[in-house]
Scaffold this active site. Structure first.
Site, PDB file in Angstrom:
ATOM      1  N   SER A 111      65.629  44.101  90.971  1.00  0.00           N
ATOM      2  CA  SER A 111      66.700  43.122  90.805  1.00  0.00           C
ATOM      3  C   SER A 111      66.638  42.019  91.857  1.00  0.00           C
ATOM      4  O   SER A 111      67.255  40.967  91.688  1.00  0.00           O
ATOM      5  CB  SER A 111      68.066  43.813  90.875  1.00  0.00           C
ATOM      6  N   TYR A 157      71.571  45.221  90.599  1.00  0.00           N
ATOM      7  CA  TYR A 157      71.710  46.008  89.379  1.00  0.00           C
ATOM      8  C   TYR A 157      72.766  47.103  89.543  1.00  0.00           C
ATOM      9  O   TYR A 157      73.381  47.533  88.574  1.00  0.00           O
ATOM     10  CB  TYR A 157      70.379  46.674  89.026  1.00  0.00           C
ATOM     11  N   GLY A 158      72.932  47.581  90.776  1.00  0.00           N
ATOM     12  CA  GLY A 158      73.833  48.701  91.021  1.00  0.00           C
ATOM     13  C   GLY A 158      75.282  48.442  90.661  1.00  0.00           C
ATOM     14  O   GLY A 158      76.082  49.377  90.550  1.00  0.00           O
ATOM     15  N   CYS A 188      62.905  50.061  91.392  1.00  0.00           N
ATOM     16  CA  CYS A 188      64.346  50.057  91.599  1.00  0.00           C
ATOM     17  C   CYS A 188      64.889  51.399  91.124  1.00  0.00           C
ATOM     18  O   CYS A 188      64.655  51.786  89.974  1.00  0.00           O
ATOM     19  CB  CYS A 188      64.985  48.914  90.808  1.00  0.00           C
ATOM     20  N   ASN A 189      65.587  52.105  92.011  1.00  0.00           N
ATOM     21  CA  ASN A 189      66.144  53.400  91.638  1.00  0.00           C
ATOM     22  C   ASN A 189      67.181  53.270  90.526  1.00  0.00           C
ATOM     23  O   ASN A 189      67.218  54.072  89.588  1.00  0.00           O
ATOM     24  CB  ASN A 189      66.783  54.056  92.860  1.00  0.00           C
ATOM     25  N   THR A 190      68.023  52.253  90.624  1.00  0.00           N
ATOM     26  CA  THR A 190      69.079  52.058  89.634  1.00  0.00           C
ATOM     27  C   THR A 190      68.491  51.747  88.266  1.00  0.00           C
ATOM     28  O   THR A 190      68.913  52.315  87.248  1.00  0.00           O
ATOM     29  CB  THR A 190      70.005  50.907  90.079  1.00  0.00           C
ATOM     30  N   CYS A 215      67.394  53.504  97.618  1.00  0.00           N
ATOM     31  CA  CYS A 215      67.328  52.162  97.042  1.00  0.00           C
ATOM     32  C   CYS A 215      66.173  51.443  97.717  1.00  0.00           C
ATOM     33  O   CYS A 215      66.001  51.564  98.943  1.00  0.00           O
ATOM     34  CB  CYS A 215      68.643  51.408  97.265  1.00  0.00           C
ATOM     35  N   THR A 216      65.391  50.710  96.962  1.00  0.00           N
ATOM     36  CA  THR A 216      64.202  50.072  97.532  1.00  0.00           C
ATOM     37  C   THR A 216      64.528  48.965  98.518  1.00  0.00           C
ATOM     38  O   THR A 216      63.648  48.535  99.275  1.00  0.00           O
ATOM     39  CB  THR A 216      63.286  49.516  96.418  1.00  0.00           C
ATOM     40  N   HIS A 217      65.757  48.490  98.530  1.00  0.00           N
ATOM     41  CA  HIS A 217      66.149  47.505  99.538  1.00  0.00           C
ATOM     42  C   HIS A 217      66.261  48.138 100.932  1.00  0.00           C
ATOM     43  O   HIS A 217      66.012  47.477 101.945  1.00  0.00           O
ATOM     44  CB  HIS A 217      67.504  46.870  99.186  1.00  0.00           C
TER      45      HIS A 217
END
Length: 283
Positions: free
Chosen positions: A14, A45-46, A76-78, A189-191
């Site tokens: 995202s 996205y979350g 992205c996990n979400t 989360c990849t962030h």
């Protein structure tokens, strides 16, 4: 769609979070051409519905497969929780890799069987996450202390993060996990890997005198899994990584601000010469 070992690999998120996965892929597979999409017009996205997230993922996948990518990484996990099954059903002939919080490796390495999970609210609410959590609770008797980090993705997306605001936000989210005594933290989360050092420092300050927590970042495992699948399907690039002239390229696209993406590529990955372009996908 016909592709070969020289075809690129598509990666998307995202926003800029998926760059934390891209850097592991590029480090392990420097000979591969990588196409990255930051769907910044819809970040994060979350905070979107599952239907909205799935619609974006399908649209981006359609674009990347039309570009001839040989593999797709949903960084992205979400997005993985919301759409990975639908993506695989729509493109059964393609390699499609998603992410999930590293609960299994966290449970395996935790000494006291208490694991903190930092993730988006949508990831923590997903059936995929809850099914894996419940399975591991039964198998390993691990206690998972989940914390939805609302606002953290938006803060990381800023070109110049406010250090005090980040410190305050992390302290609030980590306090409950520290009170529970978790000795392992999952970056769900990849962030979050981009503020890993901040997370480690804040968590250490909440647990004075105790050993540093183990941090689980699944980006490396994703890169390794991708490599295994490429080899299995005989799709790994035949260029030699030892020859700089034969190294792969990285190109980035965004549905948001191109200047911001270029800045983050420079700041987070030191990719000063990486081309970044606008991607006008329909809304």
């Amino acid at each position: 769609m016909i592709f070969d070992s020289g075809s690129p690999i598509g990666i998307f998120d995202s926003g800029i979070g998926g760059l934390s996965v891209l850097r592991h892929i590029h480090a392990l597979l420097p000979e591969e051409n990588l196409l990255y999409i930051s769907d910044a017009a819809y970040v994060p996205y979350g905070e979107k519905s599952e239907q909205e997230i799935t619609a974006r993922c399908m649209l981006i996948a359609q674009y990347l497969f039309a570009r001839g990518v040989k593999a797709l990484v949903v960084a992205c996990n979400t997005a993985t929780a919301a759409s990975i099954q639908k993506l695989r059903a729509a493109y059964p002939e393609h390699i499609i890799i998603g992410l999930e919080p590293g609960l299994k490796p966290a449970a395996a390495c935790s000494n006291n069987h208490v694991v903190g999970v930092l993730a988006t609210q949508r990831t923590l609410q997903s059936e995929k996450y809850q099914r894996l959590r419940d399975q591991l609770i039964q198998e390993t008797q691990t206690r998972f202390v989940a914390q939805a980090c609302i606002g953290l993705v938006n803060l990381i997306e800023q070109t110049d993060m406010d250090a005090d605001e980040l410190q305050q936000l992390l302290r609030g989210y980590l306090q409950v996990i520290a009170d529970a005594g978790a000795d392992t933290l999952v970056l769900g989360c990849t962030h979050y890997p981009f503020v890993r050092e901040n997370i480690e420092n804040v968590y250490a300050s909440l647990r004075p005198g105790l050993a540093a927590a183990t941090i689980i970042d699944t980006g490396i495992a994703v890169a390794q899994h991708l490599q295994r699948l490429l080899i299995q399907e005989q799709l790994q690039s035949q260029r030699t990584a030892e020859d700089p002239a034969q190294s792969g390229s990285i190109a980035a696209y965004t549905t948001g601000d191109v200047t911001h993406l270029r800045s983050m590529l420079d700041k987070l990955l030191q990719l000063n010469n990486c081309p970044a372009s606008a991607l006008p996908l329909p809304g």
